[in-house]
Write a protein that holds these residues in place. Sequence first.
Motif, PDB file in Angstrom:
ATOM      1  N   LYS A 173      11.951  -0.326  -1.808  1.00 14.75           N
ATOM      2  CA  LYS A 173      11.555   1.042  -1.460  1.00 14.75           C
ATOM      3  C   LYS A 173      10.042   1.157  -1.317  1.00 14.75           C
ATOM      4  CE  LYS A 173      15.552   3.395  -3.484  1.00 14.75           C
ATOM      5  NZ  LYS A 173      16.023   4.399  -4.478  1.00 14.75           N
ATOM      6  N   ALA A 174       9.311   0.463  -2.174  1.00 10.58           N
ATOM      7  CA  ALA A 174       7.847   0.478  -2.088  1.00 10.58           C
ATOM      8  C   ALA A 174       7.379  -0.186  -0.801  1.00 10.58           C
ATOM      9  CB  ALA A 174       7.247  -0.235  -3.297  1.00 10.58           C
ATOM     10  N   ALA A 175       8.067  -1.266  -0.388  1.00 10.79           N
ATOM     11  CA  ALA A 175       7.726  -1.942   0.872  1.00 10.79           C
ATOM     12  C   ALA A 175       7.943  -1.011   2.058  1.00 10.79           C
ATOM     13  CB  ALA A 175       8.576  -3.199   1.037  1.00 10.79           C
ATOM     14  N   LYS A 176       9.064  -0.297   2.051  1.00  5.01           N
ATOM     15  CA  LYS A 176       9.379   0.634   3.138  1.00  5.01           C
ATOM     16  C   LYS A 176       8.353   1.765   3.202  1.00  5.01           C
ATOM     17  CE  LYS A 176      13.117   3.541   4.946  1.00  5.01           C
ATOM     18  NZ  LYS A 176      14.524   3.995   4.726  1.00  5.01           N
ATOM     19  N   PHE A 177       7.953   2.281   2.045  1.00  5.79           N
ATOM     20  CA  PHE A 177       6.975   3.369   2.013  1.00  5.79           C
ATOM     21  C   PHE A 177       5.616   2.896   2.513  1.00  5.79           C
ATOM     22  CE2 PHE A 177       4.141   6.468  -0.079  1.00  5.79           C
ATOM     23  CZ  PHE A 177       4.710   7.643   0.404  1.00  5.79           C
ATOM     24  N   SER A 178       5.261   1.661   2.198  1.00 11.05           N
ATOM     25  CA  SER A 178       4.002   1.093   2.698  1.00 11.05           C
ATOM     26  C   SER A 178       3.977   1.079   4.218  1.00 11.05           C
ATOM     27  CB  SER A 178       3.822  -0.338   2.166  1.00 11.05           C
ATOM     28  OG  SER A 178       3.707  -0.360   0.773  1.00 11.05           O
ATOM     29  N   VAL A 179       5.113   0.762   4.810  1.00  8.82           N
ATOM     30  CA  VAL A 179       5.229   0.742   6.267  1.00  8.82           C
ATOM     31  C   VAL A 179       5.005   2.138   6.842  1.00  8.82           C
ATOM     32  CG1 VAL A 179       6.798   0.350   8.206  1.00  8.82           C
ATOM     33  CG2 VAL A 179       6.777  -1.243   6.283  1.00  8.82           C
ATOM     34  N   LEU A 180       5.621   3.152   6.240  1.00 10.62           N
ATOM     35  CA  LEU A 180       5.495   4.523   6.747  1.00 10.62           C
ATOM     36  C   LEU A 180       4.046   4.998   6.707  1.00 10.62           C
ATOM     37  CD1 LEU A 180       8.628   6.182   5.070  1.00 10.62           C
ATOM     38  CD2 LEU A 180       8.346   5.546   7.477  1.00 10.62           C
ATOM     39  N   VAL A 181       3.351   4.719   5.626  1.00  8.66           N
ATOM     40  CA  VAL A 181       1.955   5.147   5.496  1.00  8.66           C
ATOM     41  C   VAL A 181       1.066   4.417   6.503  1.00  8.66           C
ATOM     42  CG1 VAL A 181      -0.052   5.168   3.969  1.00  8.66           C
ATOM     43  CG2 VAL A 181       2.198   5.790   3.075  1.00  8.66           C
ATOM     44  N   ALA A 182       1.274   3.115   6.655  1.00  9.45           N
ATOM     45  CA  ALA A 182       0.453   2.324   7.575  1.00  9.45           C
ATOM     46  C   ALA A 182       0.654   2.745   9.023  1.00  9.45           C
ATOM     47  CB  ALA A 182       0.763   0.837   7.412  1.00  9.45           C
ATOM     48  N   VAL A 183       1.890   2.975   9.420  1.00 16.92           N
ATOM     49  CA  VAL A 183       2.178   3.374  10.798  1.00 16.92           C
ATOM     50  C   VAL A 183       1.573   4.747  11.086  1.00 16.92           C
ATOM     51  CG1 VAL A 183       4.006   4.037  12.405  1.00 16.92           C
ATOM     52  CG2 VAL A 183       4.250   1.963  11.048  1.00 16.92           C
ATOM     53  N   SER A 184       1.706   5.680  10.158  1.00 25.87           N
ATOM     54  CA  SER A 184       1.137   7.023  10.349  1.00 25.87           C
ATOM     55  C   SER A 184      -0.374   6.957  10.521  1.00 25.87           C
ATOM     56  CB  SER A 184       1.488   7.914   9.147  1.00 25.87           C
ATOM     57  OG  SER A 184       2.886   8.047   9.000  1.00 25.87           O
ATOM     58  N   THR A 185      -1.017   6.138   9.710  1.00 25.37           N
ATOM     59  CA  THR A 185      -2.477   5.996   9.793  1.00 25.37           C
ATOM     60  C   THR A 185      -2.896   5.379  11.119  1.00 25.37           C
ATOM     61  OG1 THR A 185      -2.546   5.667   7.386  1.00 25.37           O
ATOM     62  CG2 THR A 185      -4.516   5.064   8.638  1.00 25.37           C
ATOM     63  N   SER A 186      -2.164   4.364  11.576  1.00 26.54           N
ATOM     64  CA  SER A 186      -2.512   3.694  12.830  1.00 26.54           C
ATOM     65  C   SER A 186      -2.328   4.611  14.034  1.00 26.54           C
ATOM     66  CB  SER A 186      -1.676   2.419  13.004  1.00 26.54           C
ATOM     67  OG  SER A 186      -0.311   2.728  13.199  1.00 26.54           O
ATOM     68  N   VAL A 187      -1.331   5.482  13.984  1.00 23.20           N
ATOM     69  CA  VAL A 187      -1.124   6.450  15.077  1.00 23.20           C
ATOM     70  C   VAL A 187      -2.333   7.384  15.175  1.00 23.20           C
ATOM     71  CG1 VAL A 187       0.228   8.445  15.823  1.00 23.20           C
ATOM     72  CG2 VAL A 187       1.397   6.367  15.069  1.00 23.20           C
ATOM     73  N   MET A 188      -2.814   7.849  14.041  1.00 24.69           N
ATOM     74  CA  MET A 188      -3.974   8.741  14.040  1.00 24.69           C
ATOM     75  C   MET A 188      -5.214   8.035  14.573  1.00 24.69           C
ATOM     76  SD  MET A 188      -3.044  11.702  13.139  1.00 24.69           S
ATOM     77  CE  MET A 188      -4.683  12.393  12.959  1.00 24.69           C
ATOM     78  N   SER A 189      -5.434   6.804  14.165  1.00 29.67           N
ATOM     79  CA  SER A 189      -6.611   6.071  14.647  1.00 29.67           C
ATOM     80  C   SER A 189      -6.504   5.808  16.146  1.00 29.67           C
ATOM     81  CB  SER A 189      -6.766   4.749  13.889  1.00 29.67           C
ATOM     82  OG  SER A 189      -5.711   3.853  14.189  1.00 29.67           O
ATOM     83  N   GLY A 190      -5.282   5.528  16.631  1.00 34.93           N
ATOM     84  CA  GLY A 190      -5.078   5.314  18.056  1.00 34.93           C
ATOM     85  C   GLY A 190      -5.425   6.538  18.872  1.00 34.93           C
ATOM     86  N   LEU A 191      -5.050   7.704  18.385  1.00 35.49           N
ATOM     87  CA  LEU A 191      -5.371   8.953  19.086  1.00 35.49           C
ATOM     88  C   LEU A 191      -6.884   9.181  19.148  1.00 35.49           C
ATOM     89  CD1 LEU A 191      -2.604  11.322  17.622  1.00 35.49           C
ATOM     90  CD2 LEU A 191      -2.779  10.483  19.986  1.00 35.49           C
ATOM     91  N   ILE A 192      -7.567   8.857  18.065  1.00 37.45           N
ATOM     92  CA  ILE A 192      -9.031   9.036  18.035  1.00 37.45           C
ATOM     93  C   ILE A 192      -9.711   8.132  19.058  1.00 37.45           C
ATOM     94  CG2 ILE A 192     -11.109   8.693  16.632  1.00 37.45           C
ATOM     95  CD1 ILE A 192      -9.382   9.526  14.195  1.00 37.45           C
TER      96      ILE A 192
ATOM     97  N   SER B 248       4.536  -7.836   1.947  1.00 38.69           N
ATOM     98  CA  SER B 248       4.883  -9.118   1.330  1.00 38.69           C
ATOM     99  C   SER B 248       4.746  -9.056  -0.191  1.00 38.69           C
ATOM    100  CB  SER B 248       4.008 -10.239   1.903  1.00 38.69           C
ATOM    101  OG  SER B 248       2.644 -10.000   1.667  1.00 38.69           O
ATOM    102  N   ASN B 249       3.712  -8.360  -0.691  1.00 31.28           N
ATOM    103  CA  ASN B 249       3.557  -8.220  -2.144  1.00 31.28           C
ATOM    104  C   ASN B 249       4.732  -7.467  -2.767  1.00 31.28           C
ATOM    105  OD1 ASN B 249      -0.107  -7.818  -2.468  1.00 31.28           O
ATOM    106  ND2 ASN B 249       1.152  -9.587  -1.995  1.00 31.28           N
ATOM    107  N   GLU B 250       5.139  -6.366  -2.133  1.00 29.34           N
ATOM    108  CA  GLU B 250       6.231  -5.557  -2.682  1.00 29.34           C
ATOM    109  C   GLU B 250       7.573  -6.279  -2.586  1.00 29.34           C
ATOM    110  OE1 GLU B 250       5.597  -3.226  -4.467  1.00 29.34           O
ATOM    111  OE2 GLU B 250       3.768  -2.239  -3.794  1.00 29.34           O
ATOM    112  N   LEU B 251       7.798  -6.991  -1.489  1.00 27.67           N
ATOM    113  CA  LEU B 251       9.034  -7.767  -1.385  1.00 27.67           C
ATOM    114  C   LEU B 251       9.037  -8.899  -2.405  1.00 27.67           C
ATOM    115  CD1 LEU B 251       9.599  -8.039   2.497  1.00 27.67           C
ATOM    116  CD2 LEU B 251      10.788  -6.565   0.865  1.00 27.67           C
ATOM    117  N   GLY B 252       7.866  -9.548  -2.586  1.00 22.55           N
ATOM    118  CA  GLY B 252       7.764 -10.616  -3.575  1.00 22.55           C
ATOM    119  C   GLY B 252       8.019 -10.113  -4.984  1.00 22.55           C
ATOM    120  N   ALA B 253       7.643  -8.852  -5.240  1.00 21.75           N
ATOM    121  CA  ALA B 253       7.862  -8.252  -6.557  1.00 21.75           C
ATOM    122  C   ALA B 253       9.242  -7.627  -6.681  1.00 21.75           C
ATOM    123  CB  ALA B 253       6.788  -7.194  -6.822  1.00 21.75           C
ATOM    124  N   GLY B 254      10.047  -7.706  -5.610  1.00 22.44           N
ATOM    125  CA  GLY B 254      11.404  -7.154  -5.645  1.00 22.44           C
ATOM    126  C   GLY B 254      11.458  -5.648  -5.577  1.00 22.44           C
ATOM    127  N   LYS B 255      10.577  -5.027  -4.783  1.00 22.30           N
ATOM    128  CA  LYS B 255      10.526  -3.565  -4.671  1.00 22.30           C
ATOM    129  C   LYS B 255      10.714  -3.130  -3.208  1.00 22.30           C
ATOM    130  CE  LYS B 255       7.263  -3.189  -8.545  1.00 22.30           C
ATOM    131  NZ  LYS B 255       5.904  -2.739  -8.955  1.00 22.30           N
TER     132      LYS B 255
END
Length: 453
Positions: A310-329, A301-308
């Motif tokens: 690509k930054a919003a999309k990258f935030s999604v990729l990092v968050a999903v990758s991290t959550s997958v790792m925590s789920g496996l643990i 929401s912050n990145e979309l509000g700031a009109g960015k």
Amino acid sequence: MIEGGLVHMSWVESKKMWSIAGPAIITTVTQFSIAFVTAAYVGHLGEVELAAVSIVQAVIESFAFGIMLGMASALETLCGQAVGAGQLNMLGIYMQRSWIITGVTAVILTPIYVFASPLLQLIHQSKNISELAGKYSIWVIPQLYAYALNFPIQKFFQSQSKVWVMTLISVVVLVFHVLLNWILLTKLGHGMIAAAIAGNISYWLINLSQMVYIVSGYFPDAWTGFSISAFKSLSGFVKLSLASAVMLCLEVWYYTALVLLVGTLNNPEIAVDTISVGMNLQLWTLMIALGFNAAVSVRVSNELGAGKPKAAKFSVLVAVSTSVMSGLIFASAILGTKSHFPKVFTNKPLVVSEASKLNYMIAATIFLNSIQPVLHGVAVGAGWQFQVAYINVGCYYVFGLPIGALLGYKFNLGVEGIWSGMLAGSLLQTVLLFIYLYRTNWENEVSLKNQRY
């Protein structure tokens, strides 16, 4: 060179995400653990007592929790994008509007707590469990109104990435709650009502502490006092709040339906106790995933509000990758403690044995539930509540629950069959949300954000 730049970008985004997710995880886990501690103490009073409290937590309180948190989740979209756009003056007004809406919602939901016993019997729950649950439900009504105040405050803090004070308050109150339950239930020998009173005190202590912090001048731009402007433009706010509530409620009620189905099996006390062990554990790890939910919602929401975009999309990729790792643990931890994890909740050998049989299903559910909240956080940050609501209806109620009922009753698989259906619905939902994310045009999302102010 490109690879090095990607690593650096990932590291920077991870630090931003963890600055929100870390304290948010501690906050959600500690606040959920208030109910977790209550169930653990009551579980040693007896099977019927544990079943009664579990069914109130899983049916009555989860029903209200889903609605209240969902209604407040509109703030994640509005406040997050307002911060990105530099409109901090709107945050306090948005929070007050949310208080109005959640307060009215709490009043509407109160009869469900008052008439919990006949309602539970109406949906074919055991009479003994329902009567005891009805008494407990009335005593926890103050917690319903605590939700109304607490959830909007959480979103207000999270949208500005100021969550450490909220985290500290939650940790201190949890320690106090454990001590209070030990005194009332273990030392003084009081029963379920004392457990309910302890929960009421703890939840309201959190609220009072947070309110003192807000009005003490730590948010000079976002909080300028109570304003009549909070009563303006309520219709649009209510629309987004309802969309958020529907999206989240369809998720929460799915697990409520699981408990209700189990409650109609033979020997319901053992069946409900068994499922409550898995549900409490699954919900506890879900609270950790909700930390990532809050982080990705704020970042998107912050990145979309700031009109960015690509930054919003990258935030999604990092968050999903991290959550997958925590789920496996977490899934690995459950698989490695097959015959031990149920003992946290009960000392009844039969319940421990039955809960251990759900080992693989609980592990799979925990893995999926480590990913789903992140995907939901993206949806809230981008304002996709309506679209996700439709996906939830199809996956959970058209697909998952019918399969669970068929396996549980028609094929006599009992708790395992019902849980298998739930797991199938969750898997389908996760796959569809990934597809929806893959097809998203983030540039269009930036142009749409201005329509929400």
